[in-house]
Design a protein around this motif. Sequence first.
Motif, PDB file in Angstrom:
ATOM      1  N   ALA A 133       0.835  -1.209   0.000  1.00 60.05           N
ATOM      2  CA  ALA A 133       0.000   0.000   0.000  1.00 60.05           C
ATOM      3  C   ALA A 133       0.867   1.255   0.000  1.00 60.05           C
ATOM      4  N   ILE A 134       1.909   1.261   0.793  1.00 61.33           N
ATOM      5  CA  ILE A 134       2.804   2.417   0.846  1.00 61.33           C
ATOM      6  C   ILE A 134       3.533   2.576  -0.483  1.00 61.33           C
ATOM      7  N   TYR A 135       3.896   1.466  -1.086  1.00 57.15           N
ATOM      8  CA  TYR A 135       4.565   1.520  -2.377  1.00 57.15           C
ATOM      9  C   TYR A 135       3.659   2.170  -3.411  1.00 57.15           C
ATOM     10  N   MET A 136       2.393   1.816  -3.356  1.00 56.27           N
ATOM     11  CA  MET A 136       1.443   2.378  -4.308  1.00 56.27           C
ATOM     12  C   MET A 136       1.232   3.873  -4.058  1.00 56.27           C
ATOM     13  N   ILE A 137       1.352   4.311  -2.815  1.00 55.97           N
ATOM     14  CA  ILE A 137       1.219   5.730  -2.500  1.00 55.97           C
ATOM     15  C   ILE A 137       2.423   6.496  -3.050  1.00 55.97           C
ATOM     16  N   GLY A 138       3.597   5.903  -2.992  1.00 50.31           N
ATOM     17  CA  GLY A 138       4.771   6.505  -3.604  1.00 50.31           C
ATOM     18  C   GLY A 138       5.747   7.169  -2.645  1.00 50.31           C
ATOM     19  N   LEU A 139       5.844   6.723  -1.408  1.00 49.77           N
ATOM     20  CA  LEU A 139       6.826   7.259  -0.472  1.00 49.77           C
ATOM     21  C   LEU A 139       8.145   6.530  -0.690  1.00 49.77           C
ATOM     22  N   LYS A 140       9.075   7.168  -1.383  1.00 44.53           N
ATOM     23  CA  LYS A 140      10.290   6.478  -1.826  1.00 44.53           C
ATOM     24  C   LYS A 140      11.114   5.929  -0.668  1.00 44.53           C
ATOM     25  N   HIS A 141      11.297   6.694   0.401  1.00 41.68           N
ATOM     26  CA  HIS A 141      12.120   6.216   1.504  1.00 41.68           C
ATOM     27  C   HIS A 141      11.506   4.987   2.163  1.00 41.68           C
ATOM     28  N   VAL A 142      10.201   4.953   2.262  1.00 37.64           N
ATOM     29  CA  VAL A 142       9.527   3.798   2.849  1.00 37.64           C
ATOM     30  C   VAL A 142       9.551   2.630   1.874  1.00 37.64           C
ATOM     31  N   GLN A 143       9.458   2.933   0.583  1.00 39.08           N
ATOM     32  CA  GLN A 143       9.555   1.873  -0.419  1.00 39.08           C
ATOM     33  C   GLN A 143      10.907   1.173  -0.333  1.00 39.08           C
TER      34      GLN A 143
END
Length: 176
Positions: free
Chosen positions: A32-42
Amino acid sequence: MQELTDFMGEAWRTLTDSFVLKALLAVIADVAIYMIGLKHVQVLGIFILLVFLDLITKWAAISYQMLVEMGANADNLTALDKYIAIPAAWGTGLISSKHMRKPFVTKVLTYCLATGAAWCFDYMAGQYAFAVNIVWLYLGSVELLSILENMRDGGNTTISGLLDVVHARVDMILKK
């Protein structure tokens, strides 16, 4: 002081209970976070996957060594044999929870602290992701090398050549 110790012990027990379910939920959250686009969390999610692969290959290497020490012919062991033997290695005490929790927590905390410090450096320097990329390259390279070394130690003889190439490439990148 005893209350604090009891609280920390209970928090640790709660954290480690239902580990598989929590790991599955973490993967779902990471997607879900990847889909949102937070690069550092990805990238943190990818790093966590590398750490899991490192741990699994470490366990496989330990179980492979156990099988060899028990008299199995190394040439006749398949890749699947060493993964099937992981529960037996747990049962004999060769693998314990310290092989899972301590390295995982240490590596993830190191990632978070190093990335945070690098982000602060980039922010102060007015650069975008210079220091962060260096930190990510270093930490990712260390995990990749560890995975390949575990595979080699787990009886995969063909990985030695790849390990030499990766060592040379990482050394070349880091020496620039």
